[in-house]
Design a protein around this motif. Structure first.
Motif, PDB file in Angstrom:
ATOM      1  N   VAL A  50      71.169  25.019  26.849  1.00 32.29           N
ATOM      2  CA  VAL A  50      70.765  25.373  25.487  1.00 32.29           C
ATOM      3  C   VAL A  50      70.912  26.878  25.258  1.00 32.29           C
ATOM      4  N   HIS A  51      70.722  27.674  26.318  1.00 30.26           N
ATOM      5  CA  HIS A  51      70.953  29.121  26.152  1.00 30.26           C
ATOM      6  C   HIS A  51      72.441  29.402  25.930  1.00 30.26           C
ATOM      7  N   ASP A  52      73.289  28.657  26.618  1.00 31.58           N
ATOM      8  CA  ASP A  52      74.731  28.797  26.373  1.00 31.58           C
ATOM      9  C   ASP A  52      75.069  28.464  24.923  1.00 31.58           C
ATOM     10  N   MET A  53      74.445  27.418  24.398  1.00 29.93           N
ATOM     11  CA  MET A  53      74.671  27.035  23.002  1.00 29.93           C
ATOM     12  C   MET A  53      74.212  28.139  22.055  1.00 29.93           C
ATOM     13  N   ARG A  54      73.020  28.658  22.300  1.00 29.51           N
ATOM     14  CA  ARG A  54      72.493  29.710  21.425  1.00 29.51           C
ATOM     15  C   ARG A  54      73.304  30.991  21.546  1.00 29.51           C
ATOM     16  N   THR A  55      73.761  31.293  22.760  1.00 30.63           N
ATOM     17  CA  THR A  55      74.612  32.476  22.941  1.00 30.63           C
ATOM     18  C   THR A  55      75.903  32.325  22.146  1.00 30.63           C
ATOM     19  N   ARG A  56      76.466  31.140  22.169  1.00 26.40           N
ATOM     20  CA  ARG A  56      77.704  30.892  21.417  1.00 26.40           C
ATOM     21  C   ARG A  56      77.472  31.081  19.913  1.00 26.40           C
ATOM     22  N   ILE A  57      76.318  30.623  19.434  1.00 27.26           N
ATOM     23  CA  ILE A  57      75.978  30.790  18.014  1.00 27.26           C
ATOM     24  C   ILE A  57      75.782  32.265  17.680  1.00 27.26           C
ATOM     25  N   ILE A  58      74.940  32.942  18.462  1.00 26.98           N
ATOM     26  CA  ILE A  58      74.564  34.324  18.144  1.00 26.98           C
ATOM     27  C   ILE A  58      75.750  35.281  18.258  1.00 26.98           C
ATOM     28  N   THR A  59      76.638  35.050  19.232  1.00 25.46           N
ATOM     29  CA  THR A  59      77.777  35.950  19.411  1.00 25.46           C
ATOM     30  C   THR A  59      78.944  35.618  18.486  1.00 25.46           C
ATOM     31  N   SER A  60      78.870  34.501  17.775  1.00 27.20           N
ATOM     32  CA  SER A  60      79.942  34.134  16.850  1.00 27.20           C
ATOM     33  C   SER A  60      80.052  35.166  15.727  1.00 27.20           C
ATOM     34  N   PRO A  61      81.281  35.502  15.310  1.00 26.77           N
ATOM     35  CA  PRO A  61      81.430  36.417  14.170  1.00 26.77           C
ATOM     36  C   PRO A  61      80.829  35.862  12.886  1.00 26.77           C
ATOM     37  N   ALA A  62      80.618  34.542  12.819  1.00 29.64           N
ATOM     38  CA  ALA A  62      80.004  33.935  11.630  1.00 29.64           C
ATOM     39  C   ALA A  62      78.513  34.211  11.546  1.00 29.64           C
ATOM     40  N   PHE A  63      77.909  34.588  12.668  1.00 30.64           N
ATOM     41  CA  PHE A  63      76.469  34.865  12.722  1.00 30.64           C
ATOM     42  C   PHE A  63      76.279  36.356  12.483  1.00 30.64           C
ATOM     43  N   ASP A  64      76.160  36.751  11.216  1.00 31.35           N
ATOM     44  CA  ASP A  64      76.169  38.175  10.882  1.00 31.35           C
ATOM     45  C   ASP A  64      75.055  38.550   9.912  1.00 31.35           C
ATOM     46  N   SER A  65      74.752  39.850   9.869  1.00 30.29           N
ATOM     47  CA  SER A  65      73.655  40.347   9.040  1.00 30.29           C
ATOM     48  C   SER A  65      73.989  40.367   7.554  1.00 30.29           C
ATOM     49  N   GLU A  66      75.222  40.125   7.208  1.00 28.13           N
ATOM     50  CA  GLU A  66      75.579  40.000   5.791  1.00 28.13           C
ATOM     51  C   GLU A  66      74.926  38.756   5.192  1.00 28.13           C
ATOM     52  N   HIS A  67      74.709  37.738   6.029  1.00 29.12           N
ATOM     53  CA  HIS A  67      74.150  36.472   5.555  1.00 29.12           C
ATOM     54  C   HIS A  67      72.785  36.156   6.162  1.00 29.12           C
ATOM     55  N   ILE A  68      72.518  36.672   7.366  1.00 28.70           N
ATOM     56  CA  ILE A  68      71.335  36.277   8.131  1.00 28.70           C
ATOM     57  C   ILE A  68      70.417  37.483   8.322  1.00 28.70           C
ATOM     58  N   LEU A  69      69.162  37.353   7.876  1.00 29.78           N
ATOM     59  CA  LEU A  69      68.194  38.436   7.979  1.00 29.78           C
ATOM     60  C   LEU A  69      67.493  38.438   9.326  1.00 29.78           C
ATOM     61  N   GLY A  70      67.145  37.240   9.807  1.00 37.02           N
ATOM     62  CA  GLY A  70      66.371  37.137  11.034  1.00 37.02           C
ATOM     63  C   GLY A  70      66.710  35.878  11.808  1.00 37.02           C
ATOM     64  N   ALA A  71      66.228  35.832  13.054  1.00 34.80           N
ATOM     65  CA  ALA A  71      66.426  34.656  13.905  1.00 34.80           C
ATOM     66  C   ALA A  71      65.147  34.407  14.695  1.00 34.80           C
ATOM     67  N   ILE A  72      64.703  33.142  14.711  1.00 38.23           N
ATOM     68  CA  ILE A  72      63.502  32.753  15.456  1.00 38.23           C
ATOM     69  C   ILE A  72      63.931  32.208  16.819  1.00 38.23           C
ATOM     70  N   LEU A  73      63.322  32.735  17.874  1.00 36.95           N
ATOM     71  CA  LEU A  73      63.723  32.410  19.238  1.00 36.95           C
ATOM     72  C   LEU A  73      62.636  31.653  19.979  1.00 36.95           C
ATOM     73  N   PHE A  74      63.054  30.809  20.892  1.00 35.25           N
ATOM     74  CA  PHE A  74      62.181  30.167  21.868  1.00 35.25           C
ATOM     75  C   PHE A  74      61.846  31.205  22.940  1.00 35.25           C
ATOM     76  N   GLU A  75      60.682  31.053  23.581  1.00 32.66           N
ATOM     77  CA  GLU A  75      60.217  32.025  24.572  1.00 32.66           C
ATOM     78  C   GLU A  75      61.260  32.300  25.647  1.00 32.66           C
ATOM     79  N   GLN A  76      61.876  31.252  26.192  1.00 27.90           N
ATOM     80  CA  GLN A  76      62.880  31.460  27.237  1.00 27.90           C
ATOM     81  C   GLN A  76      64.105  32.204  26.704  1.00 27.90           C
ATOM     82  N   THR A  77      64.447  31.960  25.446  1.00 30.68           N
ATOM     83  CA  THR A  77      65.589  32.677  24.851  1.00 30.68           C
ATOM     84  C   THR A  77      65.274  34.161  24.733  1.00 30.68           C
ATOM     85  N   MET A  78      64.048  34.487  24.355  1.00 32.34           N
ATOM     86  CA  MET A  78      63.626  35.885  24.279  1.00 32.34           C
ATOM     87  C   MET A  78      63.748  36.570  25.636  1.00 32.34           C
ATOM     88  N   ASP A  79      63.414  35.838  26.706  1.00 35.80           N
ATOM     89  CA  ASP A  79      63.394  36.434  28.043  1.00 35.80           C
ATOM     90  C   ASP A  79      64.769  36.451  28.718  1.00 35.80           C
TER      91      ASP A  79
END
Length: 298
Positions: A50-79
């Motif tokens: 699941v961290h690999d999945m989230r990394t793929r989402i977050i590092t995607s050029p489509a995941f950008d601050s032009e459209h996205i203000l914030g992101a809510i993370l699971f505790e393990q993702t934060m760490d």
């Protein structure tokens, strides 16, 4: 530094991505992504995937601050780290996106028509770690299934009691008393909920701010009074089981309400997609949710 992010959350155009599926909901999230439960055998393997999945989402050029203000993370993702940086630091420094942490430990059994949060036994330590990891705020979820006034009062009281502890730690809580979209008396629950939230908001000090994460209401603009409240940074909406198309359509009608979608954000993504296909699918999702969230000035 928090003031900068407070301004982004209060005035920015965009939405909040919810990437916070925890232990209980992770298998479902992975299955939707195309990874079946028989493809991993331990919790460690599951959380790595699941961290690999989230990394793929977050590092995607489509995941950008032009459209996205914030992101809510699971505790393990934060760490965990993305490209050598803790996830929160990566979001802020590389993406310009404000990080939040899910702090609740799941739901208690149904009682009085609601599910309260289970006790958060390590809250003080968790909030200290959230500050160390550069989180701006937190999120915690309860569920309302029936228009039971006593139950709804209990949900809101619990949310604000913990919310005030979070505020005192220097973080901004997202208070999430979700009303089940399948509830037979959803609109009545929303009427009680708004009254109870308003009571608690009116009791906050001038320097105490919260965010609200609410089910898209049955009555259009039902939460407008909360959107405009002086102690509310932003009111965001969960998709709650609606398809992305349906959630977007309902969201568009509500002034000042922006999205904080989880499953609806990722519903077209697959582990089997090439990077080009994945990024195109995520871009389409991000742009549609952004479109439903903007052009509705408070």
């Amino acid at each position: 530094m928090q003031g900068k992010y407070l301004d982004i959350m209060r005035n920015g155009k965009g939405f909040i991505a919810a990437l916070d599926q925890s232990g209980g909901s992770t298998p479902k999230a992975l299955a939707a992504y195309g990874i079946a439960e028989n493809e991993y055998s331990t919790d460690k393997e599951m959380f790595d995937l699941v961290h690999d999945m989230r990394t793929r989402i977050i590092t995607s050029p489509a995941f950008d601050s032009e459209h996205i203000l914030g992101a809510i993370l699971f505790e393990q993702t934060m760490d965990r780290e993305i490209e050598g940086k803790y996830t929160g630091d990566y979001l802020k420094e590389e993406k310009g996106i404000v990080p939040f942490l899910k702090v609740d430990k799941g739901l208690a059994e149904l009682s009085n028509g609601v599910q309260l949060m289970k006790p958060i036994k390590n809250l003080d330590e968790l909030l200290e770690r959230a500050n160390d990891r550069g989180m701006f705020g937190t999120k915690m979820r309860s569920v309302i299934k029936e228009a039971n006034e006593d139950g709804i009062k209990e949900v809101v009281s619990q949310q604000f009691e913990i919310g005030k502890k979070i505020i005192s730690s220097g973080l901004v809580p997202i208070i999430e008393p979700e009303v089940d979209i399948h509830s037979a008396d959803k609109e009545q629950s929303e009427n009680i909920l708004k009254q109870e939230i308003k009571k608690h908001l009116d009791q906050l000090e001038k320097n105490e701010f919260v965010m609200l994460k609410l089910t898209i209401p049955t009555m259009v603009n039902h939460y407008k009074e909360l959107v405009e409240h002086s102690q509310v940074v932003r009111v965001v909406a969960l998709s709650g089981g609606y398809s992305r198309e349906e959630a977007n359509a309902k969201l568009k009608d509500n002034e000042g309400l922006i999205a904080s979608f989880s499953r609806a954000l990722t519903e077209d993504l697959s582990v089997k997609q090439s990077d080009e296909e994945f990024n195109a699918a995520l871009r389409k999702s991000v742009e549609s949710i952004y479109d439903a969230s903007v052009n509705k000035d408070r």
